[in-house]
Design an enzyme around this catalytic site. Structure first.
Site, PDB file in Angstrom:
ATOM      1  N   GLY A 152       0.828  -1.194   0.000  1.00 43.57           N
ATOM      2  CA  GLY A 152       0.000   0.000   0.000  1.00 43.57           C
ATOM      3  C   GLY A 152       0.865   1.248   0.000  1.00 43.57           C
ATOM      4  O   GLY A 152       2.043   1.215   0.359  1.00 43.57           O
ATOM      5  N   CYS A 153       0.284   2.356  -0.415  1.00 44.63           N
ATOM      6  CA  CYS A 153       1.049   3.604  -0.495  1.00 44.63           C
ATOM      7  C   CYS A 153       1.470   4.083   0.891  1.00 44.63           C
ATOM      8  O   CYS A 153       2.643   4.403   1.125  1.00 44.63           O
ATOM      9  CB  CYS A 153       0.243   4.669  -1.232  1.00 44.63           C
ATOM     10  SG  CYS A 153      -1.450   4.869  -0.641  1.00 44.63           S
ATOM     11  N   TYR A 154       0.534   4.116   1.825  1.00 39.82           N
ATOM     12  CA  TYR A 154       0.887   4.536   3.185  1.00 39.82           C
ATOM     13  C   TYR A 154       1.930   3.588   3.801  1.00 39.82           C
ATOM     14  O   TYR A 154       2.918   4.070   4.384  1.00 39.82           O
ATOM     15  CB  TYR A 154      -0.351   4.580   4.078  1.00 39.82           C
ATOM     16  CG  TYR A 154      -1.282   5.765   3.864  1.00 39.82           C
ATOM     17  CD1 TYR A 154      -0.808   7.073   3.900  1.00 39.82           C
ATOM     18  CD2 TYR A 154      -2.645   5.581   3.676  1.00 39.82           C
ATOM     19  CE1 TYR A 154      -1.673   8.159   3.748  1.00 39.82           C
ATOM     20  CE2 TYR A 154      -3.518   6.657   3.523  1.00 39.82           C
ATOM     21  CZ  TYR A 154      -3.024   7.954   3.561  1.00 39.82           C
ATOM     22  OH  TYR A 154      -3.882   9.011   3.415  1.00 39.82           O
ATOM     23  N   THR A 162       4.198   1.808   2.391  1.00 40.70           N
ATOM     24  CA  THR A 162       5.514   1.990   1.783  1.00 40.70           C
ATOM     25  C   THR A 162       6.273   3.121   2.471  1.00 40.70           C
ATOM     26  O   THR A 162       7.428   2.951   2.889  1.00 40.70           O
ATOM     27  CB  THR A 162       5.366   2.301   0.276  1.00 40.70           C
ATOM     28  OG1 THR A 162       4.800   1.158  -0.374  1.00 40.70           O
ATOM     29  CG2 THR A 162       6.710   2.628  -0.355  1.00 40.70           C
ATOM     30  N   ALA A 163       5.615   4.277   2.604  1.00 42.03           N
ATOM     31  CA  ALA A 163       6.285   5.418   3.245  1.00 42.03           C
ATOM     32  C   ALA A 163       6.566   5.143   4.715  1.00 42.03           C
ATOM     33  O   ALA A 163       7.590   5.568   5.261  1.00 42.03           O
ATOM     34  CB  ALA A 163       5.429   6.678   3.090  1.00 42.03           C
TER      35      ALA A 163
END
Lengths: 339, 339, 339, 339
Positions: free
Chosen positions: D148-150, D152-153
């Site tokens: 997921g994008c969140y 990953t960060a």
């Protein structure tokens, strides 16, 4: 009709104060000044065309004191403390938008605002202009120090839990996000359209001058020394602040219990709106208003309280709150000109 | 590997040129300079972190001429004409992003750019760097004058009808809208985030320095003197230009007839895309690319042609077109580094 | 206190009308409805929390007619003409925001709005609610057709020159740019944030339903049939319209001469502000107000007049103008609730 | 040349994947599909005009398996698990953008994604596609679950401290802010331009489906069960995520000590850039790239670590990372097509 002057109308908060006061039924704006801009006010701010014949001139103490009973100082910090003493001496009521009279310790002032404080006498006397906490003091004050925009949203969000459960708080993190007008109207590269649009960043991480201001007044409310961890961010919008505040608690609680505390605390406040559990405040719901909207959530283990609060940084965070303070100082209805 | 330098990398178009050239397989960036900023390029432009070890210094003629074969001058007008003569004398090829070598009449230059032209010799020799019109001249040029952003979108939109039906044109109105980066990276109040965001306005109405540039080259294409009515506007976006161009015609035509003319004119162009009848170009479709997208419409009475064209003002309107010109001048494939 | 209802409060213009009327000293909002949304108004529009106890229900004729004296129809076109006849029959005054009663020819209506007109009787009687042109008629009207947002900005910009110099006009081009709220609150892909932000495009080129509306009323003002060329564009902002209008003239004129005409025409108008020669209107100066700001420029050859006008599409372009009309119909001061 | 297909090209991440792969020297895009959109790809995405002749059709298993060796599933969760089994059975390598193969416990999946998991067999085998943590596993995988994008960060920001000082961590708060494209291209009112522009809000406070994903993989890295407090917010920008992560530590540390840990951990990573102490990452520095920029700060008392990390949610947070994974799976250089 109170005669009111605004010093610093070329900035965003001075402009906002002017817009409010031009429609305020209890006052007449009798004086406006700015040091870098002169001329007809509606040339400086074309949105006001047809609404005022005022002219803006560089600050002049005589003019200000002879034409006004109340002065709003919408000037940068370090300037306000140079102007306020003479205005007070002349008998005017003064509301200062800057940081000059917020911190009470001159050394701490110098640490955060670099310059030495030159008006230590009035520094002690100035009343912190957060009506929800200091209403009675404001009514009697001659010099009101209008709170910072970030501290307004933070203190309104934290006061109820601090005042009632202060001993249970183990740490506070404030993740704050502000629109660009909070930085004032200085022409710096980092505030140019192309730099901000489509962007987002943190700045002054754990090192912003509003942190000691929050600490000072939150400690007063809580009755014990508190030091918050404060991280501000820059939002690509003009106006508005949202703060997401994480309060770690020694003991378990529930959203319902916390909601009750907040409901009671703000029962009669005209400008604080407590949202229902499950709702979240949005900046667009308060932009252009003097409201502060607040919501509370609690983690599943009951030991992390998440408070979200929003204000318009130019209204409840600056000019709106200044007028609210002025209303209290002048004996006007507290919400006059603001609803 | 051609050795290429960029003068003026602290601005938006210099930055864009640098980004393109760092990935261009035919060149090595051997020199970068800027007059107000110094130090490691990836400190100046953190997006380039890890992609270059270049250091930026104030412009130095010796350094520039000894380290480069080609120089891109991404500097403001009136500066370029001071730098170009020596660079040319030293044998370098020069591509100038500014307005200094676009107008061919020194008096007209002074009228629009205020200062007297100090390099009249090269002014005559400079080739106008719009490859779709002057490709062969560009290939042989030592000094290329990169077109203005507005003229690029205007001339590409108008060249086909001008070249083929010029005698039937009775008037041209160009209603142009540009993103903020078109104004450069100067810190002026009117380009601050809060001033531009949520706003839109016309400026320099019928009085913009790009109008005589359009007139000059459009007249060349058309074979008769043409004077356009040009009104630019400021869009609250970073990058991109859309021009809506109204061409009044003596005789009736149809969208199909005009579309055929454009199709033929741009049949082999790598960076001009003609949309189907009924489609409209959008700025977002060309942002980040070197494309110019064009659509044509005709009014019901057949006598008003409406052409819409879009470009990215930093690419086809500045740095991308400069690299396209560099490719032609150096014998590289025209689209290298740009697709 | 007039009892006023709003049908369609879930849309942007209905919401705006509600915000104005909740503070209007002459009216009480006694009824609100919407067909796709129900419940407490401050749940639907959280910005209104604490300001109203109204509840929103699906439209009900009985409820509407028994609780209101005036109804604002903030519904899509084709819906208004289904509701208005019964409301009028029940004796209510009706102000329609939609396009249903603007074009007077039912065939033309069907051509532009697809459906057949089902209330031809009232179509004839409806008064076009542009107070600057039809003030006396509006005062006596029972059904007012509130103008479209684009026509409001266009007609106010063109009326003075049309009324006084109509015979000299040879062609009119309107290059219009609107914020996104002009498209209503429909959930369509093309109005999603990511599609609009950073973008700009023309749409319905020479084919927008507001063109015949402008033609109809401009012809009335001018006293001769006029057909404008109208090209709208979508701006990446929430609210506001700017129109750049190009009027070709048979004979030479000057900016001063035109400015005099406009000054005289709008001498006593409370909501039209004519800018000085050389100034340009900006959307941000009118957003949140009922003003229309207008500037005039003339080309060097004296034969092209460029008029720029700005309004807030939700205020002077919709809800603000509707309240202005309501004030006239009810005998209130024309600016009440709007300044 | 690997033959690669993309399922779901009408969404933002499918579109981004397509743009990358059309320029990727090691692959040929042989198949694209979408269920709600059909026709020429450059009609669906006009920015790709002239760059592809591909046609988009509804998903067809036969077509997909016969024309591709690798499939990117850019489809919503619950759809991917219906398509993957057959594609894997046919021998294709599959990279899934959705949440379907990230959580390993089917019950937990159902708790967060509502539907029952229908491919429990492959759920176990799927490799989590975060190359910085699982590079070797990805190289050998047939099914990669793109993070997921969140997460990953968050995971890139937390992995170094978690892997080396995990036992000293007492609590983690993630205050995450995402651009709108993170929500996909669904047409919902809350993602309309006028709702998002000028606004900012928290959503799914302490209740987002990416929290358990972060917990699962952070616990693996740390070697002990960790549960983060996760609060996402919606930024008024198209692309980009910034996370401000607060790590409470049992023992004092310094920014320098933490910086050393991060420097060592990411020494050879091509897509993670550690900023110098005192610098802060900005979304604009990574938009359009596959980079994750990270900075670390430590509070004065040494017990609160503040990590800020930024990515482009469509690149490192989705399509870019998918191509990075594809490169590893196919034996291409890891950065191919991404720099």
């Amino acid at each position: 009709m109170k005669k009111v002057g605004i010093v610093g109308i070329s900035g965003y908060s001075g402009h906002t104060a002017l817009k409010i006061l031009l429609k305020h039924p209890g006052v007449r704006v009798t004086y406006v000044s700015a040091n870098n801009t002169q001329g007809k006010v509606d040339d400086i701010w074309p949105d006001l065309k047809g609404q005022t014949a005022l002219k803006c001139t560089p600050f002049d103490l005589d003019k200000a004191t002879t034409s006004c009973e109340v002065i709003l100082l919408a000037v940068p910090h370090t300037i306000a403390m140079q102007l306020a003493p003479d205005l007070l001496k002349a008998g005017l009521a003064v509301i200062d938008f800057s940081g000059d009279y917020r911190l009470k310790d001159p050394e701490q002032y110098q640490q955060w605002y670099i310059e030495e404080h030159v008006d230590k006498k009035n520094l002690k006397k100035a009343v912190y202009g957060l009506p929800e906490l200091y209403r009675e003091e404001i009514k009697k004050a001659k010099l009101v120090s209008n709170p910072g925009c970030y501290p307004t949203a933070a203190l309104l969000a934290l006061a109820p839990i601090g005042a009632t459960q202060g001993k249970k708080i183990t740490s506070i993190i404030i993740d704050a996000k502000s629109g660009v007008s909070g930085a004032g109207r200085k022409t710096v590269t980092s505030m140019m359209f192309c730099e901000v649009n489509g962007n987002f960043k943190a700045y002054k991480v754990l090192n912003h001058q509003h942190a000691p201001e929050i600490d000072l007044y939150l400690s007063q409310v809580t009755g014990k020394p508190i030091s918050v961890n404060f991280v501000p961010h820059l939002l690509p919008i003009n106006n508005g602040i949202l703060e997401t505040i994480y309060v770690s608690l020694k003991e378990k609680t529930t959203a319902e219990a916390v909601h009750q505390i907040y409901k009671k605390f703000y029962k009669t406040e005209p400008f604080v709106r407590l949202l229902n559990i499950g709702q979240q405040p949005e900046i667009k719901h308060v932009v252009g208003t003097n409201y502060c909207d607040i919501a509370v959530s609690v983690s599943q283990n009951g030991k992390l309280l998440v408070i979200t609060s929003v204000i318009d940084n130019l209204l409840k965070g600056a000019a709106g709150q200044a007028v609210q303070n002025m209303n209290l100082m002048c004996g006007f209805p507290e919400t006059q000109g603001l609803k």
